[in-house]
Write an enzyme that holds these catalytic residues in place. Structure first.
Site, PDB file in Angstrom:
ATOM      1  N   TYR A  18      19.420  27.804  24.619  1.00 60.11           N
ATOM      2  CA  TYR A  18      19.098  26.374  24.149  1.00 60.11           C
ATOM      3  C   TYR A  18      18.531  26.417  22.448  1.00 60.11           C
ATOM      4  O   TYR A  18      19.216  25.765  21.640  1.00 60.11           O
ATOM      5  CB  TYR A  18      18.094  25.714  24.862  1.00 60.11           C
ATOM      6  CG  TYR A  18      18.266  24.136  24.825  1.00 60.11           C
ATOM      7  CD1 TYR A  18      18.999  23.379  24.861  1.00 60.11           C
ATOM      8  CD2 TYR A  18      17.103  23.867  23.746  1.00 60.11           C
ATOM      9  CE1 TYR A  18      18.758  21.786  24.804  1.00 60.11           C
ATOM     10  CE2 TYR A  18      16.811  22.202  23.464  1.00 60.11           C
ATOM     11  CZ  TYR A  18      17.780  21.277  23.903  1.00 60.11           C
ATOM     12  OH  TYR A  18      17.571  20.051  23.493  1.00 60.11           O
ATOM     13  N   SER A  67      16.660  20.390  17.740  1.00 60.58           N
ATOM     14  CA  SER A  67      15.490  20.026  18.602  1.00 60.58           C
ATOM     15  C   SER A  67      14.348  20.745  17.989  1.00 60.58           C
ATOM     16  O   SER A  67      14.207  21.744  17.139  1.00 60.58           O
ATOM     17  CB  SER A  67      15.822  21.102  20.048  1.00 60.58           C
ATOM     18  OG  SER A  67      14.568  21.243  20.749  1.00 60.58           O
TER      19      SER A  67
HETATM   20  P1  NAD Z   1      20.941  13.864  29.015  1.00 61.47           P
HETATM   21  O1  NAD Z   1      21.212  14.798  29.906  1.00 61.47           O
HETATM   22  O2  NAD Z   1      20.301  12.391  29.587  1.00 61.47           O
HETATM   23  O3  NAD Z   1      22.458  13.371  28.311  1.00 61.47           O
HETATM   24  C1  NAD Z   1      23.425  14.265  27.869  1.00 61.47           C
HETATM   25  C2  NAD Z   1      24.813  13.645  28.030  1.00 61.47           C
HETATM   26  O4  NAD Z   1      25.684  14.465  27.723  1.00 61.47           O
HETATM   27  C3  NAD Z   1      25.089  13.502  29.539  1.00 61.47           C
HETATM   28  O5  NAD Z   1      25.333  12.320  29.715  1.00 61.47           O
HETATM   29  C4  NAD Z   1      26.320  14.597  29.638  1.00 61.47           C
HETATM   30  O6  NAD Z   1      27.148  14.148  30.953  1.00 61.47           O
HETATM   31  C5  NAD Z   1      27.038  14.800  28.446  1.00 61.47           C
HETATM   32  N1  NAD Z   1      27.754  15.860  28.105  1.00 61.47           N
HETATM   33  C6  NAD Z   1      27.176  17.234  28.689  1.00 61.47           C
HETATM   34  N2  NAD Z   1      28.142  17.764  28.307  1.00 61.47           N
HETATM   35  C7  NAD Z   1      29.295  17.209  27.869  1.00 61.47           C
HETATM   36  C8  NAD Z   1      30.437  17.550  27.159  1.00 61.47           C
HETATM   37  N3  NAD Z   1      30.902  18.659  27.029  1.00 61.47           N
HETATM   38  N4  NAD Z   1      31.140  16.318  26.634  1.00 61.47           N
HETATM   39  C9  NAD Z   1      30.783  15.169  26.692  1.00 61.47           C
HETATM   40  N5  NAD Z   1      29.654  14.790  27.148  1.00 61.47           N
HETATM   41  C10 NAD Z   1      28.934  15.867  27.753  1.00 61.47           C
HETATM   42  O7  NAD Z   1      20.114  14.336  27.772  1.00 61.47           O
HETATM   43  P2  NAD Z   1      19.310  13.780  26.536  1.00 61.47           P
HETATM   44  O8  NAD Z   1      18.021  14.025  26.730  1.00 61.47           O
HETATM   45  O9  NAD Z   1      19.980  12.395  26.513  1.00 61.47           O
HETATM   46  O10 NAD Z   1      19.934  14.863  25.455  1.00 61.47           O
HETATM   47  C11 NAD Z   1      20.831  14.369  24.644  1.00 61.47           C
HETATM   48  C12 NAD Z   1      20.679  15.329  23.154  1.00 61.47           C
HETATM   49  O11 NAD Z   1      19.102  15.317  22.750  1.00 61.47           O
HETATM   50  C13 NAD Z   1      21.124  16.632  23.583  1.00 61.47           C
HETATM   51  O12 NAD Z   1      21.771  17.427  22.757  1.00 61.47           O
HETATM   52  C14 NAD Z   1      19.847  17.283  23.812  1.00 61.47           C
HETATM   53  O13 NAD Z   1      19.796  18.726  23.809  1.00 61.47           O
HETATM   54  C15 NAD Z   1      18.832  16.866  22.566  1.00 61.47           C
HETATM   55  N6  NAD Z   1      17.647  16.586  22.899  1.00 61.47           N
HETATM   56  C16 NAD Z   1      16.815  16.031  24.136  1.00 61.47           C
HETATM   57  C17 NAD Z   1      15.423  16.181  24.037  1.00 61.47           C
HETATM   58  C18 NAD Z   1      14.814  15.725  25.421  1.00 61.47           C
HETATM   59  O14 NAD Z   1      13.764  16.037  25.428  1.00 61.47           O
HETATM   60  N7  NAD Z   1      15.168  15.086  26.219  1.00 61.47           N
HETATM   61  C19 NAD Z   1      14.825  16.921  23.201  1.00 61.47           C
HETATM   62  C20 NAD Z   1      15.346  17.427  21.832  1.00 61.47           C
HETATM   63  C21 NAD Z   1      16.743  17.552  21.821  1.00 61.47           C
END
Ligand code: NAD
Length: 258
Positions: free
Chosen positions: A160, A146
């Protein structure tokens, strides 16, 4: 450009979420068969249904990848049902009520859930997936770090930020361990991406993000999907142990009272 992904087999953890779905779509578009992992079986089924409706190969592999048994089962399910494993995208993520408290006020459970979901799952899935890739002499692992690591997170997300810094350290060392057998390991560092994960942001916080980013907007999940597809391609064969920043040029925001 042919990315050389036809017939490759990809597992995406947290594949039913905002970014995961876009990654699945981008890899499927290039000809990869997709295993959609998620804790949320209904959302994973809907993601796989969408892919199949477009004529792509997709299955679900439901389970908690932050637990050893869950991660081992998910990797095995994907490989057994699709006939092997070439690509692992460690994307599962959590936030919500576990974020937003200072270190002094943070519950130990908030720390554990966040570190387990992001970092432990990355270690576990990688550990179980890499022998399958070594057997094929090819593999691509992309981990999700991130911008909080490159720029420092906003207050209230020390758990985080620590987990995502761990993902980066893990990536760099693991890349050295497995590079010799045709497996590359890289990480992405997205900025704020328009998904459920940031749904709780206030209007004021959203204004800070869009106002201070040179591009004046959030990143879209499809933009992450495109980078993932490239990192998994044959063209990316000499990119290993790298962190690909995709934050629109802004890493450290001034939050003021937001
Ligand atoms: P999101 O909440 O839309 O998707 C995350 C998914 O992970 C969900 O569907 C959830 O059910 C699943 N999940 C959670 N715990 C789990 C587990 N133990 N086993 C299996 N599945 C599990 O979030 P997103 O924004 O799509 O994030 C995806 C990745 O990108 C994450 O690692 C997040 O930290 C990273 N990220 C997101 C952003 C942002 O701004 N959205 C920025 C940087 C990094």
């Amino acid at each position: 450009m042919d990315l050389g992904l036809k017939g490759k087999i990809a597992l995406i953890t947290g594949g039913a979420g905002g970014i995961g779905r876009a990654e699945a779509a981008a890899l499927a578009q290039e000809g990869a068969a997709i295993a959609v992992n998620d804790l949320d079986a209904q959302a994973a089924e809907s993601c796989a249904d969408d892919l199949r409706a477009k004529g792509f190969a997709a299955i679900t592999a439901i389970g908690d990848v932050s637990e050893p048994d869950g991660a081992a089962r998910v990797v095995r399910l994907a490989a057994e049902q699709l006939g092997g494993l070439d690509i692992l995208i460690n994307n599962a993520g959590a936030g919500g009520r576990h974020l937003g408290r200072s270190v002094e006020d943070m519950d130990v459970d908030d720390w554990d859930v966040i570190v387990r979901t992001h970092l432990r799952s990355t270690f576990l899935c990688s550990k179980y997936a890499v022998p399958l890739m070594r057997d094929r002499g090819f593999g691509r692992i992309v981990n999700t770090s991130s911008m909080n690591v490159t720029g420092g997170g906003r207050p209230g997300v020390a758990n985080y930020s620590a987990a995502k810094a761990g993902v980066l350290g893990f990536t760099r060392t693991f890349a050295k361990e497995v590079g010799g057998c045709g497996v590359t390991v890289n990480a992405i560092a997205p900025g704020y991406v328009e998904t459920n994960l940031i749904a709780g942001f206030s209007e004021q916080q959203r204004a800070v993000i869009t106002g201070q980013n040179p591009l004046g907007r959030f990143c879209q999940p499809e933009e992450v999907g495109a980078v993932i597809a490239f990192l998994c391609s044959k063209q990316a064969s000499f990119i290993n142990g790298a962190l690909i920043c995709m934050d629109g040029g802004k890493r450290d925001f001034h939050w003021g009272d937001a």
